[in-house]
Design a protein around this motif. Structure first.
Motif, short mmCIF file in Angstrom:
data_model
loop_
_atom_site.label_atom_id
_atom_site.label_comp_id
_atom_site.label_asym_id
_atom_site.label_seq_id
_atom_site.Cartn_x
_atom_site.Cartn_y
_atom_site.Cartn_z
N UNK A 173 -1.58 10.66 4.02
CA UNK A 173 -2.72 9.99 3.40
C UNK A 173 -2.96 10.47 1.98
N UNK A 174 -1.88 10.64 1.23
CA UNK A 174 -2.02 10.99 -0.17
C UNK A 174 -2.15 12.47 -0.46
N UNK A 189 -6.04 15.40 10.09
CA UNK A 189 -5.55 14.43 9.11
C UNK A 189 -5.32 13.07 9.74
N UNK A 190 -5.65 12.94 11.01
CA UNK A 190 -5.57 11.62 11.63
C UNK A 190 -4.30 11.36 12.41
N UNK A 191 -3.55 12.42 12.73
CA UNK A 191 -2.34 12.22 13.54
C UNK A 191 -2.64 12.45 15.01
N UNK A 215 0.83 -1.21 0.00
CA UNK A 215 0.00 0.00 0.00
C UNK A 215 0.87 1.26 0.00
N UNK A 216 0.30 2.35 -0.53
CA UNK A 216 1.04 3.61 -0.43
C UNK A 216 1.17 4.00 1.05
N UNK A 217 2.25 4.70 1.39
CA UNK A 217 2.45 5.00 2.80
C UNK A 217 1.39 5.96 3.33
N UNK A 218 1.12 5.84 4.61
CA UNK A 218 0.18 6.74 5.27
C UNK A 218 0.81 8.12 5.39
N UNK A 275 3.71 3.26 7.14
CA UNK A 275 2.53 2.61 6.57
C UNK A 275 1.54 2.27 7.66
N UNK A 276 0.29 2.08 7.24
CA UNK A 276 -0.73 1.65 8.19
C UNK A 276 -0.33 0.29 8.76
N UNK A 277 -0.61 0.09 10.03
CA UNK A 277 -0.33 -1.19 10.65
C UNK A 277 1.14 -1.45 10.89
#
Lengths: 333, 523
Positions: free
Chosen positions: B320-321, B335-337, B261-264, B284-286
């Motif tokens: 996230x892109x 942005x989820x940080x 997957x693309x990196x977070x 990356x996620x996870x």
């Protein structure tokens, strides 16, 4: 809740003590009567004269809770009175416009304080000192240094001297403002944010709070409430007195907040405590004016000194360190 | 066996709602370094505060050299020869070393401060610690370690017999710790009794002769350090059996395959003057990415740039892109940080506010002023996290400032977990907290990552980084010097890169000074 009650304990005690003094030396203090549909008596007088302190103290509470201070409220009271007087007398504008304009000016002045504190990052005491000095200067410029009489303005006079259901209008204004402000900070999350910022600004910023917006808000509210207080004062004396309106009011407001149990370092605040603090200060003033010692009244020159002593006593009572010392304990735990 | 220097017997101390010490005995002998061990809340601080005169015990006796004493205040304790140096250095950085040493007790001649005597005495005091430094220089021109030694020198009156060091090493790097230990050994050999409190087990084992373990305000026992294996010590401290501890210790982060997957989060050449050299970083996620390095190597600086606390001077950041230009904690959170800062007290908690208010702070911050979370919703969230993270608090309304360090950390974690972030940055999440809470936080890291959260894990405890990370980025002098994957992640490897040693040479192992070994009797 219990914590709030603890904080209210000392101002309540101070008030109680003052009432006891009045009960002993000054029975007429408690005399309240309905004369021509108007409630009169010292308690009513305290609330009426205390209205400006209470209003400025409400705004000051929020500012102090964020860890700031607002020294400009006294000067802004003078500005509000002057703006309204100039508009009413020189421009014959309507009452609504005069009130709206003076409150807007004060709101913007408060916002200016906030901008200095948040964007320019001037220390609050310095930032608001600017307007404390400049504000009174502006008021004096507006009125040419003269006292502008408002005696021909019955509508405006109603603000400070009118009655609603037998109770003076300023008391209504204080009560409604307090309820509205209390609802605003406690029904929304604003109160939490203010207390968080005062308790730890960095942590609040890291938690994503908009520290700037909240600071701008509290200074604006403080400015606007000072404006309301200034209008009531001007109406009360039916004149705009740029030199004396709101003089030292910032100090009374700060004292009211401190007596009311909100720490100058910021954090937890209590609006009701500040109102109580304002009532304590005004009761003290009224008590001194009314008390007779040996048939003669106390000269008003003693007013400030006695006030200082009482304030010192209340602050000492609130001091944990001193209470600990008196109880023979150190500041454990 | 040396004769007892300090004997504390049956010490009881209660605070409202808690019995901090419940009949604790403690013995300190001459010429020994004695570690006081226990989880946060075990009663270590209370015990040394009683000895140091900051608290008065409710019951119990204290003997110094077989004489009963009652240290009624820190000053009295100091006069009795009991000196305490706390974690924070209470000196004035702008003054010279000599001035700091004489502060408040300046030698005077004809009513004037005798500056020559100030300097001479300063030199003598530092020489007692075997430290030859220019005492006329400003204190701030020296490293934290030296400043710490100045604090120790200042605490040591000529008549001092007992030295208490509360977490003296938490802001020192490895070389500085060695320097401090050399001083401690020297003082021990001069016959002092030293009480040492540290959360670093390695250091405890390296420097102390004896251990006393406390748990929940009670004495567990006193042991010779050499006779108590590490795992046994941990099991005594947390009161769990040995098997469970072994299992905990044995846990290793499983190496992960490269995620397609693309990196977070992706940083390219992210830099800030005086803080960080251009850095490339992908998360990356996870995935748990470890950030290893010494203090000042750029670890915290990286976290601050990512979270928008400081502004970068150059480079690109992509979350996230989406490319991120202007950035603040507020927008980073959007942005989820999430970011649990290193300095919990100054940057994490609002001590005066309750556990509940601290936990909902970020959540409410995102919702704004007017969409206030109902008290019911707040309670629900808060109770859930108090239970899930095992936050030890009598109720949700207790001010956070009154909780122990580990529980404060959990409150901050709860604040962020309530936000369900995509990337959680943990800066020294286990600093200054007890072994049990450390294990719980490590376990939580593993669990969150399995649930798909990305974590950036910063810790100066390298074994934690090695154990918990899928990938480790090593920083040195504000520059990324290595990125370790899978099987390359081990303690030796990380240390080698930090120490900038070529492959194959032995990793820096603090050597024990044979001359400083215990020498037996001084009595």
């Amino acid at each position: 809740m219990r914590e709030s009650l603890n904080r209210l304990l000392w101002p309540l005690l101070a008030l109680g003590l003052l009432l006891v003094v009045n009960a002993l030396f000054n029975r007429s203090f408690f005399y309240v009567a309905l004369v021509d549909g108007r409630l009169v008596g010292a308690p009513i007088d305290v609330l009426l004269r205390g209205a400006p302190i209470m209003l400025t103290a409400l705004g000051m509470t929020l500012v102090i809770a964020t860890g700031g201070i607002d020294l400009s409220v006294g000067a802004l009271m003078a500005v509000a009175g002057s703006v309204a007087a100039v508009l009413l007398v020189q421009y014959q504008s309507s009452l609504g416009i005069a009130i709206l304009a003076s409150l807007t000016v004060c709101l913007l002045a408060g916002l200016w304080n906030g901008v200095l504190v948040t964007l320019v990052k001037v220390q609050p005491i310095v930032a608001t000192l600017v307007l404390m000095v400049a504000g009174r200067g502006v008021a004096q410029l507006l009125t040419d240094g003269q006292i502008i009489s408002l005696s021909g303005q019955p509508g405006f006079a109603y603000l400070g001297n009118g009655l609603l259901l037998g109770i003076p209008v300023p008391i209504w204004i204080v009560v409604l403002t307090a309820i509205a402000l209390g609802a605003l900070v406690r029904v929304t999350a604003l109160g939490l944010f203010i207390e968080a910022i005062g308790g730890n600004e960095t942590a609040s910023r890291f938690a994503g709070l908009s520290v700037r917006a909240i600071r701008l808000f509290v200074y604006s509210v403080s400015g606007m409430l000072a404006g309301v207080a200034g209008l009531i004062y001007a109406s009360n004396i039916t004149a705009a007195d740029a030199n004396n309106a709101g003089l030292y009011m910032e100090l009374d407001a700060i004292l009211a907040v401190v007596i009311g149990g909100t720490a100058l370092t910021g954090g937890r605040f209590l609006l009701i405590g500040s109102l109580l603090g304002a009532v304590v200060i005004q009761t003290l003033t009224t008590t001194i004016l009314m008390t007779q010692v040996g048939g003669a009244s106390i000269p008003p020159e003693y007013n400030l000194i006695v006030k200082a002593i009482v304030v010192l006593a209340v602050c000492l009572l609130q001091s944990k360190a001193l209470r600990g010392m008196l109880l023979g304990k150190r500041g454990d735990a | 066996m040396s004769q007892p220097l300090v004997e504390m017997r049956g010490i009881v101390k209660s605070f409202p709602g808690v019995r901090a010490l419940d009949g604790v005995d403690f013995t300190l002998r001459r010429g020994e370094i004695h570690s006081l061990m226990g989880e946060n809340g075990a009663g270590k601080s209370t015990l040394i505060k009683i000895l140091g005169g900051a608290y008065r015990p409710d019951r119990g006796s204290i003997h110094l050299n077989s004489q009963p004493i009652q240290p009624a205040s820190p000053l009295v304790a100091q006069r009795l020869g009991i000196s305490t140096v706390y974690q924070e250095i209470n000196l004035i950085p702008e003054l010279s070393v000599a001035e700091n040493l004489s502060l408040g007790r300046e030698p005077r001649r004809l009513g004037m401060i005798d500056w020559r005597a100030v300097r001479r005495r300063g030199q003598e005091m530092m020489q007692r610690l075997d430290l030859n430094i220019d005492v006329t220089q400003a204190l701030r021109s020296y490293s934290i370690a030296v400043q710490q030694m100045v604090a120790i020198a200042r605490a040591l009156d000529e008549n001092a017999g007992v030295l208490v060091l509360d977490e003296p090493t938490s802001s020192l790097d490895a070389a500085e710790v060695r320097q401090l230990f050399a001083v401690m050994r020297r003082l021990r050999n001069q016959g002092l009794g030293i009480i040492f409190i540290s959360h670093f087990l390695d250091q405890v084992y390296e420097v102390s002769d004896r251990l006393t373990v406390l748990r929940n305000g009670k004495l567990v026992g006193e042991y010779a350090t050499a006779n108590l294996p590490r795992l046994e010590l941990i099991s005594k401290m947390i009161g769990k059996d040995l098997a469970a501890v072994k299992e905990m210790e044995a846990r290793h982060g499983a190496p992960r395959s490269e995620t397609p997957h693309p990196p977070l989060l992706a940083a390219r050449g992210l830099t800030r003057r005086h803080a960080l050299q251009p850095l490339d970083l992908e998360i990356h996620a996870g995935e748990v990415v470890g950030l290893a390095g010494l203090l000042g190597s750029g670890r915290t600086e990286t976290a601050r740039l990512l979270f928008g606390i400081d502004r970068s001077d150059g480079g690109a950041l992509n979350i996230a892109g989406a490319s991120v230009a202007r950035h603040s904690p507020r927008t980073a959170i959007r942005r989820g940080l999430a970011f649990a800062p290193e300095d919990r007290k100054a940057q994490g908690i609002v001590p005066e506010l309750s556990v509940r208010e601290n936990i909902v702070l970020a959540l409410q911050g995102r919702r704004g002023w007017f969409r206030k979370l109902s008290v019911g919703r707040q309670r629900e969230q808060v109770d859930r996290f108090i239970k899930a993270l095992g936050i030890a608090t009598p109720d949700a309304e207790k001010p956070v400032g009154q909780l122990s360090g580990g529980n404060q950390q959990k409150v901050i974690l709860a604040r962020w977990l309530a936000m369900q972030p995509r990337l959680l940055i943990l800066d020294e999440p286990t600093r200054g907290i007890d072994v049990g809470a450390k294990a719980e936080i490590e376990r939580l890291v593993g669990q969150l990552c399995r649930e798909g959260m990305a974590l950036l894990f910063i810790s100066s405890e390298l074994d934690e980084v090695a154990r918990d990370s899928h990938r480790v980025i090593v920083l040195r002098d504000r520059r990324k010097v290595a990125e370790l994957h899978g099987h390359d992640i081990d303690l030796q490897n990380i240390m080698r890169h930090i120490a900038a040693q070529p492959e194959g040479s032995p990793a820096a192992e603090p050597a024990r000074d044979p001359a400083a070994e215990p020498e037996g009797n001084h009595a």
